[in-house]
Design a protein around this motif. Structure first.
Motif, PDB file in Angstrom:
ATOM      1  N   GLY A  44       0.810  -1.207   0.000  1.00 57.25           N
ATOM      2  CA  GLY A  44       0.000   0.000   0.000  1.00 57.25           C
ATOM      3  C   GLY A  44       0.847   1.262   0.000  1.00 57.25           C
ATOM      4  O   GLY A  44       0.546   2.238  -0.709  1.00 57.25           O
ATOM      5  N   ARG A  45       1.916   1.276   0.791  1.00 62.49           N
ATOM      6  CA  ARG A  45       2.827   2.435   0.817  1.00 62.49           C
ATOM      7  C   ARG A  45       3.492   2.614  -0.544  1.00 62.49           C
ATOM      8  O   ARG A  45       3.622   3.731  -1.045  1.00 62.49           O
ATOM      9  N   LEU A  46       3.899   1.504  -1.162  1.00 57.58           N
ATOM     10  CA  LEU A  46       4.537   1.587  -2.477  1.00 57.58           C
ATOM     11  C   LEU A  46       3.558   2.085  -3.527  1.00 57.58           C
ATOM     12  O   LEU A  46       3.915   2.880  -4.412  1.00 57.58           O
ATOM     13  N   THR A  47       2.306   1.653  -3.417  1.00 59.45           N
ATOM     14  CA  THR A  47       1.295   2.120  -4.366  1.00 59.45           C
ATOM     15  C   THR A  47       1.053   3.616  -4.203  1.00 59.45           C
ATOM     16  O   THR A  47       0.931   4.356  -5.198  1.00 59.45           O
ATOM     17  N   ASP A  48       0.995   4.072  -2.959  1.00 56.63           N
ATOM     18  CA  ASP A  48       0.812   5.511  -2.710  1.00 56.63           C
ATOM     19  C   ASP A  48       1.946   6.334  -3.324  1.00 56.63           C
ATOM     20  O   ASP A  48       1.729   7.492  -3.717  1.00 56.63           O
ATOM     21  N   LEU A  49       3.139   5.758  -3.413  1.00 55.12           N
ATOM     22  CA  LEU A  49       4.300   6.456  -3.961  1.00 55.12           C
ATOM     23  C   LEU A  49       4.483   6.171  -5.455  1.00 55.12           C
ATOM     24  O   LEU A  49       5.527   6.514  -6.016  1.00 55.12           O
ATOM     25  N   GLY A  50       3.514   5.540  -6.084  1.00 56.93           N
ATOM     26  CA  GLY A  50       3.578   5.297  -7.518  1.00 56.93           C
ATOM     27  C   GLY A  50       4.437   4.123  -7.911  1.00 56.93           C
ATOM     28  O   GLY A  50       4.931   4.069  -9.048  1.00 56.93           O
ATOM     29  N   LEU A  51       4.630   3.174  -6.990  1.00 54.69           N
ATOM     30  CA  LEU A  51       5.515   2.043  -7.266  1.00 54.69           C
ATOM     31  C   LEU A  51       4.763   0.719  -7.254  1.00 54.69           C
ATOM     32  O   LEU A  51       5.341  -0.333  -6.939  1.00 54.69           O
ATOM     33  N   ALA A  52       3.486   0.756  -7.598  1.00 55.60           N
ATOM     34  CA  ALA A  52       2.702  -0.480  -7.558  1.00 55.60           C
ATOM     35  C   ALA A  52       3.290  -1.553  -8.476  1.00 55.60           C
ATOM     36  O   ALA A  52       3.336  -2.734  -8.128  1.00 55.60           O
ATOM     37  N   ASP A  53       3.764  -1.139  -9.656  1.00 56.66           N
ATOM     38  CA  ASP A  53       4.310  -2.114 -10.609  1.00 56.66           C
ATOM     39  C   ASP A  53       5.633  -2.707 -10.139  1.00 56.66           C
ATOM     40  O   ASP A  53       6.056  -3.757 -10.643  1.00 56.66           O
ATOM     41  N   GLN A  54       6.304  -2.031  -9.216  1.00 63.23           N
ATOM     42  CA  GLN A  54       7.608  -2.508  -8.756  1.00 63.23           C
ATOM     43  C   GLN A  54       7.540  -3.145  -7.370  1.00 63.23           C
ATOM     44  O   GLN A  54       8.585  -3.488  -6.805  1.00 63.23           O
ATOM     45  N   ALA A  55       6.320  -3.304  -6.833  1.00 63.58           N
ATOM     46  CA  ALA A  55       6.187  -3.779  -5.451  1.00 63.58           C
ATOM     47  C   ALA A  55       6.794  -5.170  -5.257  1.00 63.58           C
ATOM     48  O   ALA A  55       7.514  -5.418  -4.285  1.00 63.58           O
ATOM     49  N   ASN A  56       6.506  -6.101  -6.174  1.00 63.73           N
ATOM     50  CA  ASN A  56       7.042  -7.464  -6.032  1.00 63.73           C
ATOM     51  C   ASN A  56       8.564  -7.466  -6.059  1.00 63.73           C
ATOM     52  O   ASN A  56       9.223  -8.162  -5.275  1.00 63.73           O
ATOM     53  N   ALA A  57       9.148  -6.694  -6.968  1.00 61.54           N
ATOM     54  CA  ALA A  57      10.603  -6.642  -7.069  1.00 61.54           C
ATOM     55  C   ALA A  57      11.222  -6.056  -5.796  1.00 61.54           C
ATOM     56  O   ALA A  57      12.254  -6.548  -5.315  1.00 61.54           O
ATOM     57  N   ILE A  58      10.586  -5.042  -5.244  1.00 58.96           N
ATOM     58  CA  ILE A  58      11.123  -4.424  -4.031  1.00 58.96           C
ATOM     59  C   ILE A  58      11.001  -5.376  -2.855  1.00 58.96           C
ATOM     60  O   ILE A  58      11.947  -5.532  -2.061  1.00 58.96           O
ATOM     61  N   LEU A  59       9.856  -6.052  -2.726  1.00 54.84           N
ATOM     62  CA  LEU A  59       9.720  -7.026  -1.641  1.00 54.84           C
ATOM     63  C   LEU A  59      10.720  -8.162  -1.793  1.00 54.84           C
ATOM     64  O   LEU A  59      11.257  -8.676  -0.808  1.00 54.84           O
ATOM     65  N   GLY A  60      11.004  -8.550  -3.028  1.00 49.97           N
ATOM     66  CA  GLY A  60      11.995  -9.587  -3.252  1.00 49.97           C
ATOM     67  C   GLY A  60      13.390  -9.149  -2.856  1.00 49.97           C
ATOM     68  O   GLY A  60      14.162  -9.932  -2.289  1.00 49.97           O
ATOM     69  N   LEU A  61      13.745  -7.880  -3.159  1.00 50.77           N
ATOM     70  CA  LEU A  61      15.076  -7.367  -2.806  1.00 50.77           C
ATOM     71  C   LEU A  61      15.279  -7.308  -1.301  1.00 50.77           C
ATOM     72  O   LEU A  61      16.323  -7.710  -0.773  1.00 50.77           O
ATOM     73  N   PHE A  62      14.261  -6.808  -0.587  1.00 41.87           N
ATOM     74  CA  PHE A  62      14.429  -6.574   0.847  1.00 41.87           C
ATOM     75  C   PHE A  62      13.948  -7.757   1.687  1.00 41.87           C
ATOM     76  O   PHE A  62      14.064  -7.706   2.915  1.00 41.87           O
ATOM     77  N   GLY A  63      13.452  -8.801   1.054  1.00 37.53           N
ATOM     78  CA  GLY A  63      12.867  -9.904   1.805  1.00 37.53           C
ATOM     79  C   GLY A  63      13.861 -10.794   2.502  1.00 37.53           C
ATOM     80  O   GLY A  63      13.479 -11.517   3.428  1.00 37.53           O
ATOM     81  N   GLU A  64      15.118 -10.822   2.082  1.00 35.24           N
ATOM     82  CA  GLU A  64      16.119 -11.670   2.727  1.00 35.24           C
ATOM     83  C   GLU A  64      16.906 -10.921   3.785  1.00 35.24           C
ATOM     84  O   GLU A  64      17.012 -11.354   4.923  1.00 35.24           O
TER      85      GLU A  64
END
Length: 770
Positions: free
Chosen positions: A164-184
């Motif tokens: 939701g925060r990423l969508t508010d900042l215009g990053l909805a399309d990149q949300a999965n990639a960002i969660l993948g980067l920071f998930g480990e």
């Protein structure tokens, strides 16, 4: 209760005076059991408080229920609820996860008033995630979290909140990639994202400026779309892998392209991507060698960086850009005003040449026209080229060995390079401040060199330099071995001879190189090298003179300077171009065109026509000389030797109007202070001497400056009136670490008398007759 046992498996209890017991040793446990029994039996003294995990408590469980013994089980969930301000924690927030997230620390902030338990939880462990207002701020906040935060990101509720925060900042399309980067590991994910952003910025710079395949970049580790969604993210240089080396190489390539004119200067601002000292140090070196890389956009980019080197470089570049404009010289300027103006002009001209352009023609012509109209005033001043030979003669009269170095084409434009070389190799106390002289006209070698060396016009003496010098200084050269002539740089290592009284050294390489220097940077490089070699040679001569126990004075000057011109014009009929810059008159002409200055020589029909404009004849490929621009006409003049830094008489104190007006308790004097030297003075103290008192201080007075009139109050215990010679003392320094110099000055000033104040006794006496 005299004994309290706290069962705390996670070590989260913070009860004061509690003794931790996590020991499984049987002997220790027996000793603790005996201590508990004794405390229960006596039921007196201070309370015994023990904190232990559940597996240790099992050794004492048989004591539970005895009078005086209290057993308390710590509830992590109850403590978590308390930390969340009374809101029940989410079901997925286990005690172990809460412990990893640091929820049991005592220094947690207030959870705030949010109704949502997750937001209260984040306000405790990661408040920066809630306050981040843009994409970059959110990425930085994520990268600051501990490795345990990645467990939180794998919980669906938390992942949904972050989406939701990423969508508010215009990053909805990149949300999965960002969660993948920071998930480990959030810190590893941030570093990877920052490197991806940096790579795309460098790649775009290469493409935008057609730099081809000269620099190879690492392969992409994330999509270009993800990297383009963020600005340059701060990255420690030690964690940047190969990118610091790539950035430095690209900076060198860009500077080369700017120097060659194939890339705009402002493009360098696009490379200010990280706060890396190694990057700013390289840019500092490039700026020193090529100041033309400075631009307003680059300064603004540097000012956003926190690095101290970036800030210092931005200040230097802004100062350089502030000199990117110069006012034309007023036509009625005095010589000292002209010399002050030339300081700003040379800073401006160097910047223009470094950027590959010329100084504005109207500015150059303002000086050229002034020189053309003020020849008599220049000749009568202390800044005429004849002063060089007069200074040589003065030192010869004092019995000193004189070394005169005439550096062909060393214009005052390159004074900074000469001063740098001298200060590096020679004792600064021996080196005087570099002043300026007006060169002989026209500014060509065949006219200027012999003129400067002898103080006589070239057409009035032999063209044989050695013969002309012997004739000029014959009174001081009694024997042939009193004169030593070093004709060019190949003989510069010739040692000073024991009986030499006058050594004249001609350095020709700068002038020789003018015909090879196709750009100003090449010219500056050659001047820098030659000045360094000249300084080392002068140092050797000074050491040799010391070995002979001879006092020596060294003078460095030139015959003319040089400039760079782009405009070509056809020669006038009846003239021949000389040095591709001026015109020699071939036939008798009775007039001079308005846009030329006529320099006559031995007879009325001969001479030269010197253009006021910035024009060349036949060829403009290399550096030229012969004209009337400041960089051609003004030459340096410096003295090296004992007393070179003597400032006696440089500060001149005068009365503004020759009078002092009486005021209560003293007099107000209007005074003027002038600095007649090319050196600044600091901490200038003006003090009137007995029988007067009074003091005035000037923090700094710049070279060749006269301060506006100022008022100084003086007092005296004695009544003073009429025209008096009033003594003053001047104390000043040239450098902050120098001792004070002191001079005495006397001024004739008319002091107006005070009106006599009647005291009470005189008034009583007068009243007796009323």
């Amino acid at each position: 209760m005299v004994v309290r046992i706290i069962i705390d498996d996670l070590g989260i209890d913070q009860t004061p005076d509690a003794r931790d017991l996590r020991e499984h040793d049987v002997r220790v446990l027996h000793a603790i059991r005996d201590e508990i029994r004794q405390k229960l039996a006596s039921a007196s003294g201070s309370r015994l408080i023990l904190r232990m995990p559940g597996d240790v408590f099992r050794r004492f469980s048989d004591l539970e229920g005895q009078p005086g013994l209290e057993v308390e089980h710590v509830s992590p969930r109850k403590l978590i609820r308390k930390r969340l301000g009374g809101i029940p924690p989410p079901p997925w927030l286990t005690a172990e996860l809460a412990d990893k997230l640091g929820l049991f620390r005592t220094n947690l902030p207030d959870p705030g008033g949010a109704d949502d338990a997750l937001e209260r939880l984040l306000s405790l462990i990661a408040p920066e995630l809630l306050s981040a207002g843009d994409r970059d701020g959110l990425a930085i906040a994520l990268g600051q979290q501990q490795r345990s935060f990645s467990e939180l990101l794998r919980i669906p509720d938390v992942a949904a909140w972050l989406r939701g925060r990423l969508t508010d900042l215009g990053l909805a399309d990149q949300a999965n990639a960002i969660l993948g980067l920071f998930g480990e590991d959030p810190s590893d994910g941030y570093r990877e994202l920052a490197r991806c952003v940096l790579r795309e910025r460098l790649d775009r710079f290469i493409l935008d400026h057609d730099l081809g395949t000269e620099l190879a970049l690492p392969p992409r580790n994330c999509s270009a779309a993800l990297a383009d969604a963020f600005g340059p993210l701060p990255l420690d240089v030690a964690q940047a892998g190969s990118f610091p080396a790539s950035l430095l190489k690209l900076l060198d390539i860009a500077e080369r392209e700017i120097r060659g004119g194939s890339m705009p200067v402002a493009a360098l601002a696009e490379l200010v991507l990280q706060d890396w000292s190694v990057f700013f140090e390289r840019m500092q070196t490039l700026f020193e060698n090529h100041p033309g890389i400075a631009s307003e956009s680059l300064v603004c980019a540097l000012e956003t960086m926190a690095d101290g080197d970036a800030t210092a470089l931005a200040i230097r570049m802004r100062e350089y850009l502030a000199n990117a404009y110069c006012e034309p010289l007023p036509p009625n300027a005095s010589i000292k005003q002209v010399l002050r103006w030339s300081e700003s002009y040379f800073r401006y001209a160097i910047g223009a040449f470094e950027r590959g352009v010329e100084p504005d023609e109207s500015v150059s012509m303002s000086f050229a026209c002034w020189v053309g109209s003020e020849g008599i005033r220049i000749q009568q001043s202390d800044y005429d080229w004849r002063k060089a030979s007069q200074a040589v003669e003065h030192e010869l009269k004092q019995g000193r060995v004189v070394i005169l170095c005439v550096v062909d084409a060393l214009g005052a434009l390159n004074r900074d390079l000469l001063e740098l070389a001298l200060n590096e190799h020679i004792d600064p106390d021996l080196v005087g401040t570099t002043g300026f002289l007006f060169a002989p006209l026209p500014t060509i070698t065949e006219i200027g060199k012999v003129a400067v060396m002898t103080g006589r016009n070239a057409w009035e003496q032999s063209g044989d330099y050695e013969r002309a010098l012997r004739e000029r200084y014959t009174d001081y050269l009694e024997n042939d071995d009193h004169f030593q002539f070093v004709r060019n740089w190949t003989g510069a290592r010739e040692p000073l001879r024991r009986n030499t009284r006058l050594l004249v050294h001609l350095e020709n390489r700068i002038d020789d190189d003018l015909h090879k220097c196709t750009d100003f940077a090449h010219h500056r490089d050659r001047v820098r090298t030659i000045c360094q070699q000249l300084a080392r040679q002068i140092k050797r001569w000074l050491l040799e003179a010391r070995g002979f126990r001879r006092e020596v004075a060294v003078f460095i000057t030139a015959d003319h300077g040089a400039t760079k011109l782009a405009r070509i014009e056809e020669p006038l009929p009846g003239t021949t171009p000389v040095e591709r810059r001026i015109l020699r008159i071939d036939a008798d002409i009775d007039f001079c065109p308005d846009d030329f200055f006529r320099q006559r020589t031995s007879c009325d029909s001969s001479g030269y026509l010197i253009p006021y404009a910035r024009v060349a004849y036949q060829d403009d490929r290399t550096m030229l000389h012969g004209g009337l621009t400041p960089e051609e006409v003004l030459i340096p003049f410096v003295r090296i030797g004992p007393g070179s830094r003597d400032t006696k008489g440089a500060l001149q104190l005068r009365s503004a109007d020759g009078r002092g007006d009486a005021v209560r308790g003293g007099w107000h004097l209007g005074l003027r202070l002038e600095n007649a030297s090319p050196e600044a003075f600091i901490n200038v103290q003006i003090r009137v001497l007995a029988p007067f008192t009074g003091k005035y201080t000037v923090q700094t007075i710049e070279p060749l400056v006269e301060l506006d009139p100022f008022i100084m109050k003086i007092e005296s215990e004695l009544e003073q009136a009429g025209r008096l010679t009033i003594p003053f003392e001047l104390r000043y320094r040239t450098r902050s670490d120098d001792p004070f110099e002191t001079e005495r000055v006397e001024l004739d000033i008319e002091l107006t008398p005070h009106l006599v104040e009647r005291d009470q006794a005189s008034r009583d006496f007068d009243d007796a007759f009323d």
